[in-house]
Design an enzyme around this catalytic site. Structure first.
Site, PDB file in Angstrom:
ATOM      1  CG  HIS A   2      -4.480  -0.220   3.712  1.00  0.00           C
ATOM      2  ND1 HIS A   2      -3.745  -1.173   3.044  1.00  0.00           N
ATOM      3  CD2 HIS A   2      -5.360   0.268   2.807  1.00  0.00           C
ATOM      4  CE1 HIS A   2      -4.174  -1.270   1.793  1.00  0.00           C
ATOM      5  NE2 HIS A   2      -5.150  -0.404   1.624  1.00  0.00           N
TER       6      HIS A   2
ATOM      7  CG  HIS B 232      -6.601   0.229  -1.830  1.00  0.00           C
ATOM      8  ND1 HIS B 232      -6.813  -0.394  -0.626  1.00  0.00           N
ATOM      9  CD2 HIS B 232      -7.570  -0.244  -2.653  1.00  0.00           C
ATOM     10  CE1 HIS B 232      -7.852  -1.196  -0.699  1.00  0.00           C
ATOM     11  NE2 HIS B 232      -8.335  -1.125  -1.924  1.00  0.00           N
TER      12      HIS B 232
ATOM     13  CB  CYS C 214      -0.970  -0.021   1.175  1.00  0.00           C
ATOM     14  SG  CYS C 214      -0.206   0.037   2.819  1.00  0.00           S
TER      15      CYS C 214
END
Length: 383
Positions: free
Chosen positions: A346, A358, A298
């Protein structure tokens, strides 16, 4: 006549009625069965429990992956520092040897002329030349050129000793960081292996049900994204009307930091470049610790996207969240970074209308998804 004898009452311990005998045998049989029976198997977890456990393991793996990224970045920097220090030590050692050689020449000359050679020889062997000078009159017997050579020797030895110590400490730090790197890597691999093991035990029917649960989560997240898109569109329309009437304000949700008509042209251009890069990565696999070009985690994706726009972001989510200005979710603009979970493990890049690009999790690919798929921590504008 036979003598009369009273009969003794039977002992209670000696009584063996059929009912009691049967009960005793039954108890023995049950005890025997219990002793010989194999331990009861653990109950099979429900599908919901498996899903929660797998999600938790993926999250833990991502957190461990960010720790790995931090340790890797630190290791790289530390290794460069150690290499620089070792090069410096090598150069200083060479200079020290040159200074020692020149002093040795003076010692040989003193010996040939019958001067005090042992003094200079002792200097060369001294652990601390300055202490040696303090205890002798050697300096008084040296020429100006010799004194300069001694000064150079002392300076070089002191500097070399300090640099060697610094290099030694940096090497110790590097060793600890490399150990942390290995620990984080092992932690990620262990959690991912556990998750794969849980999923491998599901039946085809359970996998289908799990996919249905996932679709339901996606649909709910998309519904919330659509709500945000409608709200942002309404805010933008209100600002346009206020601007036309000359009653615009610079406060409140969707004001100067709203989704349209705000920010400099330069920052908008950078955000467009970052988004263009992120879109070009859609379909590439998530791989923990990866920062491109073939795969990403990420924070590796967001770092690479903004690097394409000329903006340098730190490697980890924990540092990226500090690299910009925090804005509200309602004020999010394309290019902003959206961080998730309380531990900020994240991140995705906002594209507008409640959506982001993402790198989701192991086994998945870079994709567009609602920002409401996970609990939002904060939104940060890098530029």
């Amino acid at each position: 006549m036979a003598p009369h004898r009273k009969s003794r009452p039977p002992s209670p311990m000696g009584i063996r009625t059929p009912a009691l005998a049967t009960a005793a045998l039954t108890s023995v049989a049950l005890l025997s069965q219990t002793a010989n029976a194999s331990p009861a198997e653990e109950p099979r977890p429900s599908l919901e429990e498996v899903e929660k456990k797998v999600d938790d393991l993926y999250r833990q793996a991502e957190t461990a992956g960010e720790k790995y990224n931090a340790a890797k970045e630190k290791t790289t920097k530390q290794k460069k520092r150690v290499d620089t220090l070792l090069d410096d030590v090598a150069r200083r050692t060479e200079k020290l040897n040159d200074a020692r050689e020149e002093l040795g020449t003076f010692a040989a000359a003193q010996y040939r002329t019958g001067a005090s050679a042992p003094d200079t020889a002792s200097l060369l062997l001294a652990d601390n030349p300055q202490d040696y000078f303090d205890q002798t009159q050697l300096m008084d017997r040296l020429t100006s050129r010799q004194k300069q050579s001694v000064d150079d020797y002392v300076t070089q030895q002191t500097a070399t000793t300090e640099k060697r110590q610094e290099a030694s400490e940096s090497l110790e730090t590097l060793t600890r960081t490399q150990s942390s790197l290995k620990t984080s890597k092992a932690d990620v691999q262990r959690k991912l292996a556990t998750a794969r093991d849980l999923l491998s035990k599901l039946t085809a029917e359970e996998k289908a049900r799990l996919a249905a649960i996932e679709r339901k989560k996606q649909e709910e997240a998309q519904r919330k994204a659509d709500e945000l898109a409608r709200q942002q569109a309404a805010d933008a329309e209100r600002r346009r009307q206020e601007a036309a009437q000359g009653t615009g304000t610079s406060t409140g949700s969707g004001s100067a930091s709203g989704t349209s008509g705000s920010g400099s042209a330069a920052s908008t251009a950078k955000a467009d470049k970052a988004l263009a890069f992120a879109r070009a990565q859609i379909g590439k696999p998530y791989v923990w610790g990866a920062s491109g070009p073939g795969s990403y985690d990420c924070s590796g994706l967001t770092q690479a996207a903004w690097k394409a726009a000329g903006v340098t972001l730190p490697r980890t989510t924990w540092d990226q969240v500090k690299a910009g200005t925090t804005v509200s979710v309602n004020s999010a603009q394309p290019g902003d970074l959206v961080f998730f979970y309380d531990d900020i493990s994240h991140v995705g890049i906002y594209i507008g209308d409640g959506m982001m690009i993402h790198a989701p999790k192991p086994g998945a690919y870079v994709r567009e998804e609602s920002i409401y798929y996970m609990p939002i921590h904060s939104v940060v504008r890098p530029a």
